[in-house]
Design an enzyme around this catalytic site. Sequence first.
Site, PDB file in Angstrom:
ATOM      1  N   HIS A   1       0.755  -1.089  -0.110  1.00  0.00           N
ATOM      2  CA  HIS A   1      -0.553  -0.032   0.066  1.00  0.00           C
ATOM      3  C   HIS A   1       0.752   1.384  -0.149  1.00  0.00           C
ATOM      4  CE1 HIS A   1      -3.093   3.073   1.620  1.00  0.00           C
ATOM      5  NE2 HIS A   1      -3.971   1.677   1.030  1.00  0.00           N
TER       6      HIS A   1
ATOM      7  N   GLU B   1      -7.576  -4.787  -0.685  1.00  0.00           N
ATOM      8  CA  GLU B   1      -8.053  -5.701  -1.355  1.00  0.00           C
ATOM      9  C   GLU B   1      -8.290  -7.037  -0.996  1.00  0.00           C
ATOM     10  OE1 GLU B   1      -6.217  -2.688  -1.859  1.00  0.00           O
ATOM     11  OE2 GLU B   1      -7.228  -1.539  -3.438  1.00  0.00           O
TER      12      GLU B   1
END
Length: 394
Positions: free
Chosen positions: A276, A329
């Site tokens: 991320h 996700e």
Amino acid sequence: MDTTHTAADTAATVDVPRGLAGVVVTETALGDVRGREGFYHYRQYSAVELAERRSFEDVWHLMFRGTLPGPAERRAFLAELAPLRHLPADVQDALPGLARATALSGPLAGLRTALSLLGASAGFRPVYDLDPGRRAADALAACAAVPTLLTALHRLGQGQEPVAPRDDLPYAANYLYMLTGVEPDPVTARAVERYLISTVDHGFNASTFTARVIASTGADVAACLTGAIGALSGPLHGGAPSRALDTLDAIGTVDRIDPWIRARVRAGERIMGFGHPVYRTEDPRSRMLRGIARQFGGPLVEFATEVEARVEAILAELKPGRELHTNVEFYAGVVMELCGVPREMFTPTFCAARVVGWSANVLEQAADSKIIRPAARYVGPTPPEPVPVVTPAP
């Protein structure tokens, strides 16, 4: 001609990192992401704690009106939202043709057009020309309609009739009901609701920033949200939940994890669902969703957990010193799969939550009439060059 830049030419420009990484562009009271701590919040409350303890509508009220509602406020808010779920007749009539036109692109592409149509049909006007109450009313109407639009477009694309919203169901349960035609069980509805709450807002990501840039021009709410949807549709932003599941499918079995991952890492390929740009520790959304997945249990969850462990171990070995963990996700895909959400609806489901965060940002930006207008450094051929004269053919 002297083409040397003067001090006045450059006085207003400041070099910043590519992608505006870490650059503060405004002030917000809506929330923040503290990446080094693995923490993010909506206003003064932990977003994960809100997902554990409150309803989606409560968080919506918080983002729009600044407070978590009490029982009476909640009832009033739910009553305000219920009629807004139903689409105007002219928008409803346009959906079959729109679903056919976007059959290859999917519901998210259809939503861009449908939301523009909704805004035009409802008479949305530029936020610059509206008082705060009217802006908020337009944003509320748009947010409430998005789940109805998305599920109708999906069902029409599958050759099924849309399912009308039910006024008695909460946001997440109503979304699943309109998607499948079956009222979900409480466990499934709550799992999806917690996911939706966890994705309402997340700092100045690409789609949120896009919405605020458009809002800074004074455009109407539908225009702001349509631009945000366009940004979200990119695979580097909102398109990863189904791709993370595609990774699990491609690996297939436990014995294939190590060779499959090693080959991708050595080839410099990105492993979807890991890493991320903000978090330098575990993504708190991933931690929460992993817990939800484990409550369901089953082979998919066991396999995903094993893949997570092996990927982190291999990345630590091949890329020492880099903190790479699962992001939202990875387990979002697992949870939505277990809850019966079709993969082509993973990113649209994300959108059904994030539209509330976008709208809150639009309302906040609209209160500041300063247009967002950054600069770019020109790196092309040195101007001015003479314009070639084309001799007419004889």
